[in-house]
Design a protein around this motif. Sequence first.
Motif, mmCIF file in Angstrom:
data_model
loop_
_atom_site.group_PDB
_atom_site.id
_atom_site.type_symbol
_atom_site.label_atom_id
_atom_site.label_comp_id
_atom_site.label_asym_id
_atom_site.label_seq_id
_atom_site.Cartn_x
_atom_site.Cartn_y
_atom_site.Cartn_z
ATOM 1 N N ASN A 75 13.939 -128.255 90.127
ATOM 2 C CA ASN A 75 13.205 -128.405 89.090
ATOM 3 C C ASN A 75 11.714 -127.786 90.422
ATOM 4 O OD1 ASN A 75 13.977 -129.887 87.087
ATOM 5 N ND2 ASN A 75 12.770 -128.876 86.398
ATOM 6 N N GLY A 76 10.396 -127.212 89.900
ATOM 7 C CA GLY A 76 9.904 -126.826 91.882
ATOM 8 C C GLY A 76 8.773 -127.538 91.794
ATOM 9 N N LEU A 88 1.241 -134.051 82.604
ATOM 10 C CA LEU A 88 1.715 -132.806 83.431
ATOM 11 C C LEU A 88 0.585 -132.042 83.779
ATOM 12 C CD1 LEU A 88 4.946 -132.019 82.593
ATOM 13 C CD2 LEU A 88 4.344 -133.221 84.372
ATOM 14 N N ASP A 89 -0.407 -131.705 83.270
ATOM 15 C CA ASP A 89 -1.490 -130.603 84.480
ATOM 16 C C ASP A 89 -2.386 -131.344 84.512
ATOM 17 O OD1 ASP A 89 -2.793 -132.857 82.553
ATOM 18 O OD2 ASP A 89 -3.279 -131.123 80.700
ATOM 19 N N ASP A 90 -2.236 -132.230 85.379
ATOM 20 C CA ASP A 90 -3.077 -133.357 86.727
ATOM 21 C C ASP A 90 -2.844 -132.413 87.946
ATOM 22 O OD1 ASP A 90 -3.633 -135.245 85.014
ATOM 23 O OD2 ASP A 90 -2.573 -136.910 86.687
ATOM 24 N N CYS A 91 -4.110 -131.921 88.682
ATOM 25 C CA CYS A 91 -4.659 -131.901 89.669
ATOM 26 C C CYS A 91 -4.432 -132.828 91.285
ATOM 27 C CB CYS A 91 -5.443 -130.535 89.654
ATOM 28 S SG CYS A 91 -5.522 -129.307 91.157
ATOM 29 N N CYS A 92 -3.552 -132.435 92.225
ATOM 30 C CA CYS A 92 -3.492 -131.409 92.792
ATOM 31 C C CYS A 92 -1.689 -131.645 93.429
ATOM 32 C CB CYS A 92 -4.384 -130.560 93.371
ATOM 33 S SG CYS A 92 -5.658 -129.593 92.670
ATOM 34 N N ASN A 93 -1.389 -132.627 93.808
ATOM 35 C CA ASN A 93 0.476 -132.372 94.226
ATOM 36 C C ASN A 93 0.734 -133.690 93.244
ATOM 37 O OD1 ASN A 93 -1.014 -134.800 95.636
ATOM 38 N ND2 ASN A 93 -1.963 -133.418 97.388
ATOM 39 N N ALA A 182 1.094 -125.405 79.698
ATOM 40 C CA ALA A 182 3.234 -125.692 79.337
ATOM 41 C C ALA A 182 3.020 -124.228 78.985
ATOM 42 C CB ALA A 182 2.212 -125.993 77.468
ATOM 43 N N GLU A 183 1.842 -123.442 79.016
ATOM 44 C CA GLU A 183 2.387 -121.783 79.468
ATOM 45 C C GLU A 183 2.731 -121.304 80.341
ATOM 46 O OE1 GLU A 183 0.875 -118.851 74.968
ATOM 47 O OE2 GLU A 183 -0.788 -120.277 76.202
ATOM 48 N N ASP A 195 9.982 -131.978 84.421
ATOM 49 C CA ASP A 195 9.556 -133.027 83.888
ATOM 50 C C ASP A 195 9.094 -131.714 82.934
ATOM 51 O OD1 ASP A 195 10.512 -135.405 84.975
ATOM 52 O OD2 ASP A 195 8.378 -135.561 85.441
ATOM 53 N N ARG A 196 9.073 -130.746 82.469
ATOM 54 C CA ARG A 196 8.901 -129.815 81.442
ATOM 55 C C ARG A 196 10.028 -130.193 81.295
ATOM 56 N NH1 ARG A 196 3.604 -129.446 79.417
ATOM 57 N NH2 ARG A 196 2.070 -128.939 80.745
ATOM 58 N N ALA A 197 11.053 -129.556 81.730
ATOM 59 C CA ALA A 197 12.432 -129.233 81.396
ATOM 60 C C ALA A 197 13.736 -129.005 82.464
ATOM 61 C CB ALA A 197 12.469 -128.405 80.639
ATOM 62 N N ARG A 198 14.772 -128.874 82.190
ATOM 63 C CA ARG A 198 15.535 -128.622 83.229
ATOM 64 C C ARG A 198 16.608 -127.449 82.620
ATOM 65 N NH1 ARG A 198 18.821 -134.204 84.082
ATOM 66 N NH2 ARG A 198 16.614 -134.724 84.464
ATOM 67 N N ILE A 199 17.190 -126.663 83.862
ATOM 68 C CA ILE A 199 18.313 -125.415 83.102
ATOM 69 C C ILE A 199 19.297 -125.705 84.300
ATOM 70 C CG2 ILE A 199 16.903 -124.112 84.692
ATOM 71 C CD1 ILE A 199 16.414 -121.805 82.591
#
Length: 337
Positions: A75-76, A88-93, A182-183, A195-199
């Motif tokens: 993940n990133g 997940l929209d917290d900032c900054c690390n 999220a977008e 934590d958004r998704a995995r692939i």
Amino acid sequence: MRRNCDGNVQQTSRPGFTLVELLVVIAIIGVLVGLLLPAVQAAREAARRMQCQNQLKQAGLAAHNYQDTLGKLPNGGRDGDHRVPDPLDDCCNSQTRYGWSWSYSILPYIEQDNVYDLSSESDDPLVGSGGNNTKENIVAQTAVPVYNCPSRRISTPYGSGMYRVDYAGNAGTRGPGSVRAAESSGKDGVIIQTDRARIRIEQIRDGSSNTIMFGEKALHRDSFGTEGGDNERWNNAGWDEDIVRFGAGKLADGTVYGIPPITDNRATHQESGAWTTVTDAGGISWGAWHPFFGSSHPGGTNFCLADGSVRLIAETVNGDIFRLLSVSNDGQPFEMP
């Protein structure tokens, strides 16, 4: 000298170069040097571009090995403390090593275990105590030369000795609003916000040979270490343009468009104390924080596709084609540029 018929020694003289002849020779040498110098410079740039491609390929193969070991692609990264968990929209690390960038996660697979082991989960702060992993800066102050393109810069510390990375994960579509919305979470790319998704590679609907995994990020030479996409630690930028970029954009009305790579000299930088802007194909103007891939190489930007292959893609690539290369799940067929 020679002897004449009387046996006496006779002095002879040899003709030398005249000033005009000497000047002509110097001029010819100058012309030859002028003709050869561009060829030498081109050969050096070709070597640097090949080294950059090899470094991207190492990152791609490391991602494959990461999946073989852990069952998913890296993940990133994410912001905040995942144990609370913070939004997940917290900032900054990230406060914990768990949320550090993909560039840290793949270190054991590019023979950089010694850097990876500089920190561990035991260095994370106590839940709710604030602060970050106590070894965060020690890792950030350690150079990983394979993360810097030789055509752009050698590994250089900025701000308190922190290093940066020249490569970014493909996060697919950049939506309107914050990069942490999220977008813009990378769910239609390959490198997804932690934590958004995995692939897995097999789950890339458009095919691993048709989808970008990593690429060079655009960065103006006057903005090293200061631009919004180059101002964070290479190991812990949170979910940020320092470690991800986007090849597609989405407007508020739902319109999706391509964001082709740009040259470094077009990237944003400061002039008279203000940041310049770059307008993308959707009409959005970007300043210090922007989504563009790009490079210092003449003619194109290096990318590693999800199958591990590497190719140079020109800045003149059709925007729709680059959008299809960046989005992993649209199911639309196309011809590679």
